[in-house]
Design a protein around this motif. Structure first.
Motif, mmCIF file in Angstrom:
data_model
loop_
_atom_site.group_PDB
_atom_site.id
_atom_site.type_symbol
_atom_site.label_atom_id
_atom_site.label_comp_id
_atom_site.label_asym_id
_atom_site.label_seq_id
_atom_site.Cartn_x
_atom_site.Cartn_y
_atom_site.Cartn_z
ATOM 1 N N SER A 95 0.829 -1.209 0.000
ATOM 2 C CA SER A 95 0.000 0.000 0.000
ATOM 3 C C SER A 95 0.856 1.250 0.000
ATOM 4 O O SER A 95 0.602 2.200 -0.754
ATOM 5 C CB SER A 95 -0.925 -0.007 1.224
ATOM 6 N N LEU A 96 1.886 1.270 0.821
ATOM 7 C CA LEU A 96 2.736 2.455 0.904
ATOM 8 C C LEU A 96 3.695 2.533 -0.279
ATOM 9 O O LEU A 96 4.046 3.633 -0.727
ATOM 10 C CB LEU A 96 3.529 2.438 2.214
ATOM 11 N N MET A 112 0.076 7.533 3.808
ATOM 12 C CA MET A 112 0.361 7.735 2.383
ATOM 13 C C MET A 112 0.569 9.211 2.066
ATOM 14 O O MET A 112 1.452 9.584 1.276
ATOM 15 C CB MET A 112 -0.794 7.177 1.546
ATOM 16 N N HIS A 113 -0.223 10.071 2.695
ATOM 17 C CA HIS A 113 -0.099 11.515 2.473
ATOM 18 C C HIS A 113 1.265 12.024 2.939
ATOM 19 O O HIS A 113 1.910 12.829 2.245
ATOM 20 C CB HIS A 113 -1.224 12.231 3.222
ATOM 21 N N LEU A 153 -4.522 6.395 4.881
ATOM 22 C CA LEU A 153 -4.345 7.537 3.971
ATOM 23 C C LEU A 153 -3.425 8.592 4.571
ATOM 24 O O LEU A 153 -2.710 9.280 3.840
ATOM 25 C CB LEU A 153 -5.705 8.153 3.651
ATOM 26 N N GLY A 192 0.801 2.590 6.524
ATOM 27 C CA GLY A 192 -0.182 2.692 5.460
ATOM 28 C C GLY A 192 -0.987 1.438 5.233
ATOM 29 O O GLY A 192 -1.693 1.331 4.236
ATOM 30 N N LYS A 210 4.077 10.311 3.208
ATOM 31 C CA LYS A 210 5.134 9.850 2.311
ATOM 32 C C LYS A 210 5.131 10.643 1.013
ATOM 33 O O LYS A 210 6.185 10.987 0.476
ATOM 34 C CB LYS A 210 4.960 8.353 2.017
ATOM 35 N N GLN A 211 3.955 10.948 0.505
ATOM 36 C CA GLN A 211 3.859 11.686 -0.754
ATOM 37 C C GLN A 211 4.488 13.070 -0.637
ATOM 38 O O GLN A 211 5.019 13.603 -1.615
ATOM 39 C CB GLN A 211 2.388 11.798 -1.166
ATOM 40 N N VAL A 229 2.732 4.582 -3.356
ATOM 41 C CA VAL A 229 2.824 6.045 -3.316
ATOM 42 C C VAL A 229 4.253 6.453 -3.666
ATOM 43 O O VAL A 229 5.213 5.935 -3.088
ATOM 44 C CB VAL A 229 2.439 6.571 -1.920
ATOM 45 N N LYS A 230 4.388 7.380 -4.571
ATOM 46 C CA LYS A 230 5.705 7.840 -5.021
ATOM 47 C C LYS A 230 6.139 9.043 -4.201
ATOM 48 O O LYS A 230 5.457 10.066 -4.160
ATOM 49 C CB LYS A 230 5.642 8.196 -6.509
#
Length: 965
Positions: A87-88, A344-345, A341, A868, A347-348, A91-92
């Motif tokens: 999942s994580l 993920m946010h 989320l 994530g 990391k982004q 995310v790039k």
């Protein structure tokens, strides 16, 4: 405006008809709304079931092998396999600036002193330091890598880089002073050994005593330190640090193991912790500091993120949320998916890295039902004592015999549960007692696993949460430093409660102790229910006591009140009708009747004599009804008492005899139980009382319960027992926070107190010394507690002499998920030659499985917030704890069904296993032999065998003598 439609106004009843039509229409609309809501709810439940099926279909989260996206070709690969959950990894992360690794020594990169993924963390931290939040403070960074990745080395890399750029003041905060040596080692390995590291706790409270350049290493506990305050303004460590850092501090503010500050916002009215407030104050007072949050378990719930004020999640016009309360409400209302989320946010935006060592080479084993038959009986007896204690306490409070020790004389009467503080104290002690008992019950299994592992040429690491030092200190203060056996934490908890709730005003502790010793010495057998210290198996002779019901009223109607009759009826006794058959010490069988209630006893009239017995003593005896049609007045067996009154220890018979030679050969089948009543009864009760001051009943309750506690056979301290059984302190490395331990003297056999620093090593260096002994191969067993569960490395490191594979035994699960992960991470770390074997011990007590389910649920939330994916924490399937997550829709339905079955609202949807034929015949034979004593026999066709043990379980009973008590 009302719509009257086709109303005939000429009709004198038009208004009533119109009103009725309106009400019917309104009712139809309400029913339609309910139908629509029910359909919507059904759709949501169906969707949730489909989601649950999807989750169940994926036994474990998918992990991807991790490689830095933007730093390929820079630095050496990490020495161990590292993964990131799928999942994580989807995310790039942003590309860090080209100069993000400037001022890092080329030798550090070339020689791999910082691996490529550790360099990536340094690069992203440097990128975040170059950005500001809306209020002008510098943006922070979160290192959420799993245990063992090398987060301390990453923090050292950040310090080394900023030092090379001219930033010469840094504040490094962690959980233990021992980790200062690890920080110095990491800086030295990176070629920055010239950077001084000073321990805050060793300096005075003056800012001038701190280095003008260098790293100040502090612990979260030391942040709260202060001195003075009585005659002058108190000096605090926090003020000292702020004075040292001002003005314009721009160095690193490194919060290692930052989860220690997670309770800044208690939630549900909870007060914030001082540690959380101190961490927030440092960030607020030093807006230009380079803040790094570093923890493998940063947050398991949304409210635990409150101290991470520099991540840019709230507080500005360009942030997703206005303030932290908005953030918490939004995330909590949307569940675990929203937590995923958030990770993920972060990391982004380049504010988070969260990688973990692969657990592919680790093995996990869940060892269930490790209680021995002996410990099961101890547990059952303890339940009986606690149940009787609750009954006596409740009745004593109601009758005014027992005083509430927590109630103030002039306190106003408040609404709610009467004696609320007392009952909270009672149930708190109840929880501690059985939790400690469950942990102690697993010691034999832990010893068995440990000895087998040592035999297989492996090392053993045993994880505990508590050491029992507080109970040991209390026992030493009361009884001295010499004991016959290790201090029992469950017994200490129970005795403290007994002395607290059954206290007599004006009693001096010394006098009370002397009275108890005198009473116990004069009457060794003062049983409270079924709590004899010794049991022998015998089925010879008649029962020593029975009671039955008679139609003749022997009671004194003038002395029996309605309250006494009601209280007796609740306990299954009818005043004036319950007959008692009692065998005296001389062997004479005498009969009597219960004539009145004298709290907490029942008075039995034996001719011209009286004796007192507790309800537990009466209910522990076989129950018979008098057959009026029989000329011999031969009793016949009546239905057994309710489950609340029955004893669960059915596989042996208690006897007062000390002669084991009289016991016949043991049988695999269950034996009829006869519970002996103290042959002296309670006739000499008055002889034990000094003066009749109105508290005789309370003192007698106190004495009886203390004797009961002493005869339960409760196990000793698990930590001391493990050390003693595995070779003593010469063979076992203890890494805990306690200052002393109990050891058994080889010559006298007594247990004496010994300071941990008796080996000549200071207390503050004791854990470091034990760690070196373990890693050096001098000791092959290590026992760690919560105090040593963060930062310490016990893996099979390629750099140490001890290369044996580690077997990590978890004896006690912690309440919080982060503590569980921290402890597991001690043996699975980078640069290891072999991965550990994890073994989780779970007792046969259902309550502990419920406790494990709470830990499993928190592990899922922890994985969602930091990695994530709710299934990502260590690998849900691998840990084996997700099987105990009962806090689901299905778990709640199962609990509701069980409650309905118990209350007989519904029938059980299953059939209980029958007793095997051979055991059934033996069981009936024993029943008839017992019944023959009173005349008559048992009809086998009318006996139910549900819940009886099979022959395999009966073998445990036959082998009981081989077990150590």
């Amino acid at each position: 405006m009302a719509d009257f439609g086709r109303v005939d106004f000429k009709d004198p009843t038009w208004y009533q008809k119109w009103k009725k039509e309106q009400q019917e229409a309104q009712q139809r609309r309400a029913e339609e709304k309910k139908r629509q809501e029910a359909e919507a709810k059904k759709r949501r439940e169906l969707e949730a079931e489909l989601d649950q099926e999807d989750d169940d279909a994926a036994d474990d989260v998918q992990f991807e092998d991790y490689e830095p996206l933007w730093l390929k070709g820079i630095g050496k690969k990490h020495p161990d396999p590292v993964v990131e959950n799928a999942s994580l990894s989807a995310v790039k992360a942003p590309k860090p600036p080209d100069d993000a690794l400037a001022d890092i020594s080329p030798d550090v990169v070339k020689e791999g002193k910082l691996s490529n993924l550790q360099l990536e963390a340094v690069a992203y931290a440097n990128m975040c330091f170059g950005k500001n939040l809306e209020d002008g403070s510098r943006r922070g960074f979160f290192i959420g890598d799993g245990a063992g990745i090398g987060k301390g080395r990453e923090l050292a890399g950040i310090v080394a880089q900023q030092w090379a750029r001219g930033v010469r003041k840094h504040l490094w905060i962690s959980v233990s002073n021992d980790l200062k040596f690890d920080a110095e080692r990491d800086l030295r390995d990176l070629g920055s050994g010239n950077i001084p590291v000073q321990l805050l706790g060793k300096a005075s409270y003056s800012a001038r005593d701190l280095p003008k350049q260098g790293v100040v290493f502090a612990t979260y506990a030391s942040l709260l330190g202060k001195k003075g305050g009585k005659t002058s303004k108190p000096q605090t460590r926090l003020d000292q640090l702020l004075e040292w850092a001002s003005p314009g501090f721009e160095g690193g503010l490194l919060f290692d193991e930052s989860h220690k500050a997670k309770n800044l916002f208690g939630g549900n009215g909870g007060k914030p912790t001082k540690t959380g407030q101190a961490v927030l104050k440092l960030q607020t007072a030093l807006p230009r500091a380079r803040v790094v949050y570093c923890s493998a378990t940063g947050a398991s719930e949304p409210k635990h993120l409150g101290y991470m004020d520099r991540l840019g999640l709230w507080g500005g016009s360009d942030t997703p949320f206005g303030d932290f309360d908005d953030f918490r409400r939004a995330v909590e209302s949307r569940g675990v998916g929203m937590m995923e989320l958030v990770a993920m946010h972060l990391k982004q935006r380049g504010a988070l890295v969260s990688r973990a060592l692969s657990f592919k080479s680790c093995t996990f084993e869940l060892v269930n039902d490790v209680m021995t038959p002996h410990m099961e009986r101890v547990y059952d007896r303890s339940v009986e004592v606690w149940d009787l204690l609750r009954q006596c306490l409740a009745e004593g409070l109601e009758l005014g015999v027992v005083n509430d020790p927590f109630k103030k004389p002039d306190a106003p009467v408040r609404r709610g549960t009467p004696n609320g503080v007392l009952w909270r104290y009672f149930w708190g002690a109840h929880q501690r007692f059985f939790k400690d008992l469950c942990v102690a019950s697993k010691v034999p299994a832990a010893l068995q696993v440990a000895r087998q592992s040592l035999k297989d040429k492996k090392c053993v690491v045993i994880g505990l949460q508590s050491t029992g030092e507080a109970r040991t200190k209390d026992a030493i203060e009361e009884h001295g430093e010499v004991f016959d056996d290790f201090v029992s934490a469950p017994r200490a908890t129970l005795e403290r409660l007994i002395k607290k709730v059954f206290a007599s005003p004006g009693d001096d502790e010394a006098d009370a102790r002397q009275r108890e010793l005198k009473a116990c010495a004069s009457r060794d057998d003062a049983p409270l229910g079924r709590t004899h210290g010794r049991s022998t198996r015998t089925r010879k002779g008649p029962a020593k006591g029975t009671y039955a019901q008679s139609d003749t009223d022997f009671s004194d109607s003038d002395s029996d009140s309605d309250d006494d009759e009601k209280a007796a009826a609740k306990l299954g006794v009818t005043l004036g009708k319950t007959l008692v058959r009692h065998k005296t010490a001389s062997g004479e069988m005498r009969e009597g009747v219960v004539v009145r209630r004298a709290f907490p006893f029942f008075v039995v009239q034996f001719g011209s004599e009286e004796a007192k017995f507790t309800a537990a003593q009466l209910h522990g005896i076989l129950v018979f009804d008098v057959d009026d049609d029989s000329s011999d007045n031969v009793p016949r067996k009546r239905p057994a008492p309710s489950s609340d009154e029955e004893s669960s220890d059915d596989d042996f018979v208690e006897s007062d005899s000390d002669n084991d030679s009289e016991a016949p050969q043991k049988s695999k089948a269950k034996k009829t139980k006869y519970i002996s009543i103290d042959s002296s009864g309670d006739e000499d009760e008055d002889a034990m009382q000094d003066d009749d001051d109105g508290f005789d009943e309370v003192r007698e309750l106190r004495r009886r319960f203390l004797v009961a506690a002493s005869k339960l056979g409760l196990p000793g301290n698990p930590l001391d027992t493990l050390i003693a059984e595995l070779g003593g302190s010469d063979c076992v490395a203890e890494m805990t926070g306690r200052k002393g331990r109990m050891v058994r003297d080889a010559t006298s056999g007594k247990v004496v107190y010994e300071a941990r620093n008796s080996n000549g090593v200071s207390l503050e260096m004791q854990n470091m010394h034990e760690k070196q002994a373990f890693n050096g191969g001098e000791k092959h067993v290590a026992i760690i507690s919560e105090a040593a569960s963060a930062g310490i490395s016990l893996q099979a490191d390629r750099r140490v002499a001890n290369q044996r594979r580690r077997v990590h035994i978890t004896l006690e699960l912690p309440w919080s998920a982060d503590k569980a992960i921290q402890q597991l991470g001690r043996t699975h770390r980078s640069n290891q030659s072999s991965a550990p074997e994890y073994k989780f011990l779970i007792s046969s007590v259902g309550g502990e499985k419920r406790f494990a389910s709470a830990v499993a649920r928190r592990l899922e939330s922890l994985g969602a917030l930091t990695q994530g994916d709710r299934r990502a924490t260590v690998g849900a399937k691998g840990l084996g704890l997700t099987a105990f997550n009962f806090d689901t829709k299905w778990g709640k339905n199962a609990l509701a069904t069980l409650g309905n079955i118990i209350q007989r609202v519904t029938s059980a949807p299953f059939t209980l296993p029958p007793l095997e034929p051979a055991d059934r015949e033996r069981f009936m034979e024993l029943q008839n032999q017992s019944a023959a004593v009173f005349g008559g026999a048992v009809d086998a066709t009318k006996v139910e065998f549900s819940f009886c043990d099979t022959s395999e379980d009966a073998e445990d009973v036959a082998n009981e003598d081989q077990l150590k008590p």
